[in-house]
Design a protein around this motif. Structure first.
Motif, PDB file in Angstrom:
ATOM      1  N   GLU A  87       0.842  -1.198   0.000  1.00 29.55           N
ATOM      2  CA  GLU A  87       0.000   0.000   0.000  1.00 29.55           C
ATOM      3  C   GLU A  87       0.884   1.258   0.000  1.00 29.55           C
ATOM      4  N   GLY A  88       1.992   1.200   0.762  1.00 33.54           N
ATOM      5  CA  GLY A  88       2.925   2.337   0.798  1.00 33.54           C
ATOM      6  C   GLY A  88       3.461   2.641  -0.590  1.00 33.54           C
ATOM      7  N   ILE A  89       3.787   1.600  -1.306  1.00 34.97           N
ATOM      8  CA  ILE A  89       4.293   1.781  -2.675  1.00 34.97           C
ATOM      9  C   ILE A  89       3.194   2.355  -3.570  1.00 34.97           C
ATOM     10  N   GLN A  90       1.971   1.851  -3.405  1.00 38.48           N
ATOM     11  CA  GLN A  90       0.866   2.351  -4.227  1.00 38.48           C
ATOM     12  C   GLN A  90       0.570   3.821  -3.921  1.00 38.48           C
ATOM     13  N   VAL A  91       0.599   4.184  -2.630  1.00 34.26           N
ATOM     14  CA  VAL A  91       0.398   5.592  -2.249  1.00 34.26           C
ATOM     15  C   VAL A  91       1.454   6.453  -2.925  1.00 34.26           C
ATOM     16  N   CYS A  92       2.685   5.964  -2.927  1.00 36.88           N
ATOM     17  CA  CYS A  92       3.792   6.717  -3.524  1.00 36.88           C
ATOM     18  C   CYS A  92       3.574   6.894  -5.033  1.00 36.88           C
ATOM     19  N   ILE A  93       3.124   5.830  -5.676  1.00 43.73           N
ATOM     20  CA  ILE A  93       2.845   5.899  -7.117  1.00 43.73           C
ATOM     21  C   ILE A  93       1.752   6.932  -7.391  1.00 43.73           C
ATOM     22  N   ASP A  94       0.709   6.888  -6.581  1.00 41.31           N
ATOM     23  CA  ASP A  94      -0.406   7.833  -6.765  1.00 41.31           C
ATOM     24  C   ASP A  94       0.056   9.274  -6.547  1.00 41.31           C
ATOM     25  N   LEU A  95       0.938   9.448  -5.560  1.00 43.86           N
ATOM     26  CA  LEU A  95       1.468  10.793  -5.290  1.00 43.86           C
ATOM     27  C   LEU A  95       2.256  11.304  -6.496  1.00 43.86           C
ATOM     28  N   ILE A  96       3.108  10.434  -7.049  1.00 47.59           N
ATOM     29  CA  ILE A  96       3.906  10.854  -8.215  1.00 47.59           C
ATOM     30  C   ILE A  96       2.985  11.284  -9.356  1.00 47.59           C
ATOM     31  N   LYS A  97       1.931  10.489  -9.572  1.00 48.42           N
ATOM     32  CA  LYS A  97       1.015  10.815 -10.674  1.00 48.42           C
ATOM     33  C   LYS A  97       0.343  12.174 -10.450  1.00 48.42           C
ATOM     34  N   GLU A  98      -0.021  12.442  -9.211  1.00 48.34           N
ATOM     35  CA  GLU A  98      -0.667  13.735  -8.911  1.00 48.34           C
ATOM     36  C   GLU A  98       0.328  14.887  -9.026  1.00 48.34           C
ATOM     37  N   LEU A  99       1.521  14.671  -8.448  1.00 54.08           N
ATOM     38  CA  LEU A  99       2.519  15.752  -8.415  1.00 54.08           C
ATOM     39  C   LEU A  99       3.014  16.091  -9.817  1.00 54.08           C
ATOM     40  N   ARG A 100       3.038  15.076 -10.678  1.00 54.90           N
ATOM     41  CA  ARG A 100       3.522  15.267 -12.046  1.00 54.90           C
ATOM     42  C   ARG A 100       2.635  16.238 -12.817  1.00 54.90           C
ATOM     43  N   GLU A 101       1.360  16.310 -12.397  1.00 55.06           N
ATOM     44  CA  GLU A 101       0.410  17.193 -13.086  1.00 55.06           C
ATOM     45  C   GLU A 101       0.626  18.661 -12.736  1.00 55.06           C
ATOM     46  N   ILE A 102       1.376  18.931 -11.694  1.00 56.28           N
ATOM     47  CA  ILE A 102       1.574  20.323 -11.265  1.00 56.28           C
ATOM     48  C   ILE A 102       2.591  20.991 -12.182  1.00 56.28           C
ATOM     49  N   GLU A 103       2.201  22.110 -12.769  1.00 54.15           N
ATOM     50  CA  GLU A 103       3.098  22.800 -13.693  1.00 54.15           C
ATOM     51  C   GLU A 103       4.355  23.265 -12.967  1.00 54.15           C
ATOM     52  N   GLY A 104       5.488  22.967 -13.553  1.00 52.94           N
ATOM     53  CA  GLY A 104       6.749  23.398 -12.950  1.00 52.94           C
ATOM     54  C   GLY A 104       7.481  22.283 -12.224  1.00 52.94           C
ATOM     55  N   VAL A 105       6.829  21.120 -12.088  1.00 53.83           N
ATOM     56  CA  VAL A 105       7.507  19.973 -11.482  1.00 53.83           C
ATOM     57  C   VAL A 105       8.248  19.220 -12.587  1.00 53.83           C
ATOM     58  N   ALA A 106       9.571  19.167 -12.478  1.00 57.22           N
ATOM     59  CA  ALA A 106      10.386  18.613 -13.564  1.00 57.22           C
ATOM     60  C   ALA A 106      10.767  17.161 -13.345  1.00 57.22           C
ATOM     61  N   GLY A 107      10.489  16.657 -12.160  1.00 61.11           N
ATOM     62  CA  GLY A 107      10.881  15.281 -11.890  1.00 61.11           C
ATOM     63  C   GLY A 107      10.543  14.910 -10.467  1.00 61.11           C
ATOM     64  N   VAL A 108      10.983  13.716 -10.114  1.00 63.29           N
ATOM     65  CA  VAL A 108      10.668  13.212  -8.791  1.00 63.29           C
ATOM     66  C   VAL A 108      11.931  12.637  -8.167  1.00 63.29           C
ATOM     67  N   HIS A 109      12.081  12.894  -6.877  1.00 63.12           N
ATOM     68  CA  HIS A 109      13.214  12.341  -6.136  1.00 63.12           C
ATOM     69  C   HIS A 109      12.656  11.317  -5.145  1.00 63.12           C
ATOM     70  N   ILE A 110      12.962  10.053  -5.397  1.00 63.36           N
ATOM     71  CA  ILE A 110      12.373   8.983  -4.581  1.00 63.36           C
ATOM     72  C   ILE A 110      13.324   8.618  -3.434  1.00 63.36           C
ATOM     73  N   MET A 111      12.848   8.880  -2.227  1.00 58.08           N
ATOM     74  CA  MET A 111      13.660   8.571  -1.052  1.00 58.08           C
ATOM     75  C   MET A 111      13.120   7.309  -0.388  1.00 58.08           C
ATOM     76  N   ALA A 112      13.744   6.182  -0.700  1.00 56.69           N
ATOM     77  CA  ALA A 112      13.345   4.915  -0.089  1.00 56.69           C
ATOM     78  C   ALA A 112      14.558   4.366   0.641  1.00 56.69           C
ATOM     79  N   ILE A 113      15.006   5.132   1.619  1.00 56.03           N
ATOM     80  CA  ILE A 113      16.225   4.781   2.357  1.00 56.03           C
ATOM     81  C   ILE A 113      16.003   3.481   3.125  1.00 56.03           C
ATOM     82  N   GLU A 114      16.955   2.605   3.061  1.00 53.20           N
ATOM     83  CA  GLU A 114      16.868   1.281   3.676  1.00 53.20           C
ATOM     84  C   GLU A 114      15.701   0.466   3.108  1.00 53.20           C
TER      85      GLU A 114
END
Lengths: 229, 339
Positions: free
Chosen positions: B292-319
């Protein structure tokens, strides 16, 4: 002013060791005002040491004296005899006072009874807070009179780091975020544009990083003959 | 090209990250947590999980003030493994001499992307009695390395006699930290100092971030730099609540916490107390929550990508570097375009 606090009694006793005659020297300036090393504290400390040495079965002779300012030779001259008679001097002046005694009376052995903590002020009765790091290159004109060098935990010069919450620093909820204070103050004075300029790397050579500091004011120095006289 | 010239073919530096952004592709960066030991093989193993899935991989610099393999040493391993490191450099542990010296070395070892940070206070780490440095701050650091590249000078103003280190320079932004109104202006300062790309603090609250981006666009900042928004997969509702309550500048909306809480609903173990669960049930619960955590993250990326001016995503999955692959694939960002 210089803020200090007394060392734990056990540490002080260790520093004194088995001396027989101890002179506690208080200072009448900063450490008196912050209730760490004035006349009253000198008397109490001397009395505590007398009592504890009696309980230990090795009673020490502990006397006390307080000078107006431990950091000036002329006030130290006044206690020359007391200093000479003691086996050990326990200074409860700030670190400057301790060193002034060592420098002025090279034959004596002096130990500190205080930890000198910072340059600050009493923000309310019983609470003292740091305000200045004596960096030698004051930036308060850019920051609305609130020092980011002394009061920001990272001494940042270009604005808030992002770690503060509800106005307090991330390192401790009791520490106000200096940059929040600066931001609010500049906002209230309509001077936020001061924060938009990039402040270049600081010249730390005027701080301790440049070595022990010294100021020479020739206009105030006495002529050689005058000084000798 | 002579031996003492850098040839960058019209790019500032020419890293994959820079090419990706310049080509207008939605960039993906990842992060690799270095071990608290001299175990270099662990870095190679984690690098294998990220290879092909990120245009650059951040290597932390004594993250949270805990001693680990240095970012530059880890970066050298990544270069050997064929990945492009984004070395992180903080101002906590080094003065301007040490930072410049280390960056000369990093460049000589093949590292080309740099993220400039102030650094977490040492009180949070495993050496809280250490003396910190903070000779310069993150904005001054950005300016210093940009000047090393563009003006070919050291911080003191002395000119380079040989090859100058050319880094694609990044900075961080905490869009939702206090004082909120100042955040776009601090970003502007970092851009003016020379930040070519920005990686943000973790974002879970999309509407609040969108509001920040509105101001960013109004100021035209998104045209002067490339903003990569920070995302990270949650492992549990507890982790989400912890971040919401304890990490300044991170707010996790209730809706996301509810999704994490509901992970595995309908399964026989759902709602049971820890003490009543078998090992297998606990494993199944952890798996369901992580999915579910991974799915939430995927959904967030899809939403954030729609915001004008967002050029990419930095995925922090430490450990939890394993999570990057399903996230990048799930968000439709795989395979990475070739540039």
């Amino acid at each position: 002013m210089i803020i200090a606090e007394q060392k734990p009694l056990d540490e002080i006793k260790n520093l004194i060791g088995d001396a027989e005659k101890v002179l506690v020297v208080g200072c009448g300036t900063c450490v008196t005002v912050c209730f760490a090393g004035g006349d009253r504290e000198a008397q109490i400390l001397a009395s505590s040491l007398r009592m504890s040495s009696k309980l230990n079965g090795h009673p020490m002779e502990v006397t006390d004296v307080t000078v107006q300012r431990q950091c000036e030779w002329e006030y130290l001259d006044e206690i020359e005899n007391e200093i000479k008679e003691a086996d050990i001097i326990l200074s409860i002046g700030c670190g400057i006072g301790v060193q002034a005694i060592a420098e002025h009376f090279p034959d004596c052995w002096v130990v500190p009874g205080l930890n000198t903590t910072f340059l600050g002020l009493p923000s309310e009765q019983g609470i003292w807070e740091e305000r200045c790091m004596a960096c030698g290159n004051c930036v308060l004109g850019l920051t609305g009179g609130i020092c980011p060098v002394a009061r920001c935990s990272k001494s940042l010069l270009n604005g808030p780091c992002g770690g503060s919450e509800d106005g307090h620093c991330e390192i401790d909820p009791d520490v106000p975020c200096a940059w929040q204070l600066i931001y609010d103050r500049l906002a209230s004075k309509d001077k936020l544009d001061l924060l938009l300029e990039i402040e270049p790397p600081k010249d730390w050579s005027t701080a301790h990083d440049g070595g022990p500091r010294k100021i020479v004011r020739e206009d105030l120095m006495l002529e050689t003959e005058e000084a000798e006289a | 090209m002579t031996a003492n010239e850098n040839n960058t073919n019209g790019y500032l530096v020419g890293t994959t990250l820079e090419r990706m952004l310049k080509a207008g592709h939605f960039a993906v960066t990842g992060e690799l947590g270095s071990p608290q030991s001299a175990h270099g093989e662990e870095i190679r193993a984690k690098a294998a999980l990220l290879k092909g899935y990120a245009d650059g991989v951040n290597l932390t610099d004594n993250q949270t003030a805990i001693v680990r393999i240095s970012s530059i040493a880890a970066g050298a391993i990544l270069v050997q493994e064929g990945l492009e490191p984004i070395i992180q450099m903080t101002c906590r542990d080094r003065n301007r001499l040490a930072i410049q010296a280390d960056l000369l070395g990093a460049y000589a070892l093949g590292m080309r992307n740099l993220l400039c940070l102030t650094g977490d206070h040492q009180i949070f780490g495993n050496h809280p009695t250490a003396k910190h440095v903070f000779d310069i701050d993150s904005i001054q650091l950005v300016q210093m390395v940009a000047d090393m590249r563009d003006k070919k000078v050291f911080q003191c103003g002395d000119e380079f006699k040989g090859i100058e280190p050319r880094f694609f320079v990044g900075a961080a932004s905490a869009p939702l930290a206090d004082p909120l109104d100042f955040r776009p202006y601090r970003l502007a300062k970092k851009i003016n100092a020379g930040a070519n790309f920005i990686q943000t603090q973790l974002v879970y609250d999309v509407p609040a971030f969108a509001k920040f981006m509105e101001k960013v666009r109004e100021m035209g900042l998104h045209e002067k730099t490339s903003i990569l928004v920070g995302v990270g997969p949650l492992k549990s509702a507890g982790m989400a609540r912890y971040m919401k309550n304890n990490v300044p500048g991170i707010d996790v909306p209730d809706e996301i916490i509810d999704r994490m809480t509901a992970a595995g609903k309908g399964e026989p173990w759902f709602g049971k107390k820890n003490a009543e669960m078998t090992k297998e049930e606990k494993r199944a619960r952890s798996k369901a929550r992580r999915e579910e955590g991974i799915q939430v993250c995927i959904d967030l990326i899809k939403e954030l990508r729609e915001i004008e001016g967002v050029a990419g995503v930095h995925i922090m999955a430490i450990e939890w570097e394993k999570a990057v692959k399903p996230i990048v694939e799930g968000a439709g960002l795989y395979p990475r375009p070739s540039v």
